[in-house]
Design an enzyme around this catalytic site. Structure first.
Site, PDB file in Angstrom:
ATOM      1  N   ASP A   6      24.906  29.419   5.990  1.00 12.26           N
ATOM      2  CA  ASP A   6      26.073  28.665   5.498  1.00 12.26           C
ATOM      3  C   ASP A   6      26.688  27.880   6.662  1.00 12.26           C
ATOM      4  O   ASP A   6      26.920  26.672   6.594  1.00 12.26           O
ATOM      5  CB  ASP A   6      27.075  29.672   4.921  1.00 12.26           C
ATOM      6  CG  ASP A   6      28.130  29.038   4.032  1.00 12.26           C
ATOM      7  OD1 ASP A   6      29.047  29.759   3.615  1.00 12.26           O
ATOM      8  OD2 ASP A   6      28.038  27.823   3.761  1.00 12.26           O
TER       9      ASP A   6
ATOM     10  N   THR B  97      19.884  38.362   2.576  1.00 16.66           N
ATOM     11  CA  THR B  97      19.198  39.287   3.508  1.00 16.66           C
ATOM     12  C   THR B  97      19.801  39.273   4.901  1.00 16.66           C
ATOM     13  O   THR B  97      19.263  39.908   5.813  1.00 16.66           O
ATOM     14  CB  THR B  97      17.697  38.931   3.620  1.00 16.66           C
ATOM     15  OG1 THR B  97      17.564  37.650   4.259  1.00 16.66           O
ATOM     16  CG2 THR B  97      17.016  38.910   2.265  1.00 16.66           C
TER      17      THR B  97
ATOM     18  N   TYR C 130      24.828  39.762   4.043  1.00 17.83           N
ATOM     19  CA  TYR C 130      24.997  40.558   2.807  1.00 17.83           C
ATOM     20  C   TYR C 130      24.062  41.768   2.746  1.00 17.83           C
ATOM     21  O   TYR C 130      24.026  42.484   1.758  1.00 17.83           O
ATOM     22  CB  TYR C 130      24.842  39.656   1.570  1.00 17.83           C
ATOM     23  CG  TYR C 130      26.083  38.813   1.260  1.00 17.83           C
ATOM     24  CD1 TYR C 130      27.217  38.866   2.069  1.00 17.83           C
ATOM     25  CD2 TYR C 130      26.119  37.964   0.173  1.00 17.83           C
ATOM     26  CE1 TYR C 130      28.339  38.101   1.802  1.00 17.83           C
ATOM     27  CE2 TYR C 130      27.241  37.191  -0.116  1.00 17.83           C
ATOM     28  CZ  TYR C 130      28.347  37.277   0.713  1.00 17.83           C
ATOM     29  OH  TYR C 130      29.468  36.516   0.447  1.00 17.83           O
TER      30      TYR C 130
HETATM   31  N1  APR Z   1      17.800  28.327   8.333  1.00 21.59           N
HETATM   32  C1  APR Z   1      17.201  29.176   7.445  1.00 21.59           C
HETATM   33  N2  APR Z   1      17.578  30.458   7.265  1.00 21.59           N
HETATM   34  C2  APR Z   1      18.614  30.898   8.024  1.00 21.59           C
HETATM   35  C3  APR Z   1      19.301  30.082   8.953  1.00 21.59           C
HETATM   36  C4  APR Z   1      18.847  28.747   9.091  1.00 21.59           C
HETATM   37  N3  APR Z   1      19.428  27.883   9.939  1.00 21.59           N
HETATM   38  N4  APR Z   1      20.284  30.828   9.535  1.00 21.59           N
HETATM   39  C5  APR Z   1      20.193  32.063   9.010  1.00 21.59           C
HETATM   40  N5  APR Z   1      19.186  32.116   8.108  1.00 21.59           N
HETATM   41  C6  APR Z   1      18.684  33.247   7.330  1.00 21.59           C
HETATM   42  C7  APR Z   1      18.992  34.628   7.855  1.00 21.59           C
HETATM   43  O1  APR Z   1      18.056  35.007   8.866  1.00 21.59           O
HETATM   44  C8  APR Z   1      18.802  35.447   6.582  1.00 21.59           C
HETATM   45  O2  APR Z   1      17.423  35.797   6.439  1.00 21.59           O
HETATM   46  O3  APR Z   1      19.313  33.195   6.060  1.00 21.59           O
HETATM   47  C9  APR Z   1      19.173  34.468   5.448  1.00 21.59           C
HETATM   48  C10 APR Z   1      20.491  34.787   4.769  1.00 21.59           C
HETATM   49  O4  APR Z   1      21.402  35.272   5.754  1.00 21.59           O
HETATM   50  P1  APR Z   1      22.956  34.813   5.758  1.00 21.59           P
HETATM   51  O5  APR Z   1      23.020  33.400   6.160  1.00 21.59           O
HETATM   52  O6  APR Z   1      23.675  35.816   6.556  1.00 21.59           O
HETATM   53  O7  APR Z   1      23.377  34.865   4.220  1.00 21.59           O
HETATM   54  P2  APR Z   1      23.673  36.124   3.276  1.00 21.59           P
HETATM   55  O8  APR Z   1      23.017  37.369   3.769  1.00 21.59           O
HETATM   56  O9  APR Z   1      23.344  35.635   1.896  1.00 21.59           O
HETATM   57  O10 APR Z   1      25.239  36.324   3.432  1.00 21.59           O
HETATM   58  C11 APR Z   1      26.066  35.308   2.933  1.00 21.59           C
HETATM   59  O11 APR Z   1      27.184  35.029   5.001  1.00 21.59           O
HETATM   60  O12 APR Z   1      27.280  33.102   6.154  1.00 21.59           O
HETATM   61  C12 APR Z   1      27.985  33.891   5.299  1.00 21.59           C
HETATM   62  O13 APR Z   1      29.373  32.393   4.066  1.00 21.59           O
HETATM   63  C13 APR Z   1      28.226  33.221   3.982  1.00 21.59           C
HETATM   64  O14 APR Z   1      29.703  34.937   3.252  1.00 21.59           O
HETATM   65  C14 APR Z   1      28.399  34.419   3.099  1.00 21.59           C
HETATM   66  C15 APR Z   1      27.392  35.407   3.646  1.00 21.59           C
END
Ligand code: APR
Length: 170
Positions: A33, A123, A126
């Site tokens: 995000d 993953t 969350y």
């Molecule tokens: N490109 C692709 N994947 C990414 C990137 C990137 N630039 N950065 C992180 N990821 C991957 C992480 O390694 C993980 O496997 O995205 C996946 C989801 O991780 P998070 O971004 O932490 O998302 P999530 O687990 O769904 O949690 C969502 O996190 O960032 C906050 O605002 C968001 O509150 C929400 C929560």
């Protein structure tokens, strides 16, 4: 519908639409995000705020669409994954995670977007178990029959996910 696996940063992928693992506020966060808002610029947040003003928060499993701002993609679909709750509501959480994928694919079709890139939703922050989440992502996409979507790209940022998907997609 072609399935492609990539290890990398979703903000660099040139597709019609990239999917963001957002939170219900739609106002940005960490992880992917944060990366999408940082790389895409303030236009994405402005459109998220408009959506918030119009319809309120985005529910878990639901998806909304905005500009991709400065990203190489045309659009961003923001979807909210379930927070893993130590397996106490695993069946419900698995269904909500599957909804993230199917609702994002539906929204891509409705906007005539033909190539879509997904991160591994839920993953990271969350804490959803990566292997269960991978099965849900792969199954939701493979079960989704689309007349118009040409390619779905699974973008793994971390090596653990990438190895998992390589194994599961063999
Ligand atoms: N490109 C692709 N994947 C990414 C990137 C990137 N630039 N950065 C992180 N990821 C991957 C992480 O390694 C993980 O496997 O995205 C996946 C989801 O991780 P998070 O971004 O932490 O998302 P999530 O687990 O769904 O949690 C969502 O996190 O960032 C906050 O605002 C968001 O509150 C929400 C929560």
């Amino acid at each position: 519908m072609k399935i492609t696996l990539i290890k990398g940063d979703i903000t660099k992928i040139k597709v019609d639409v990239v999917v963001n693992a957002a939170n219900s506020s739609l106002l940005g966060g960490g992880g992917v995000d944060g990366a999408i808002h940082r790389a895409g610029g303030p236009m994405i947040l402005h459109e998220c705020q408009d959506i918030r003003n119009r319809q309120g928060k985005c529910k878990t499993g639901e998806a909304v669409i905005t500009t991709a701002g400065n990203l190489p993609a045309k659009k961003v679909i923001h979807t909210v994954g379930p927070v893993y709750n130590d397996g106490n509501r695993l069946e419900k959480e698995k269904q909500l995670l599957a909804d993230c994928y199917s609702n994002s694919l539906k929204l891509a079709e409705a906007n005539d977007l033909k190539t879509i890139a997904f991160p591994n939703i839920s993953t990271g922050i969350y804490r959803f178990p990566k292997s269960i989440a991978a099965d849900i992502e792969i199954e939701s996409v493979l079960n989704y029959k689309s007349e118009t979507i040409e390619e779905v790209i699974f973008v793994c940022f971390d090596d653990e996910n990438y190895q998992l998907y390589k194994e599961k997609l063999k």
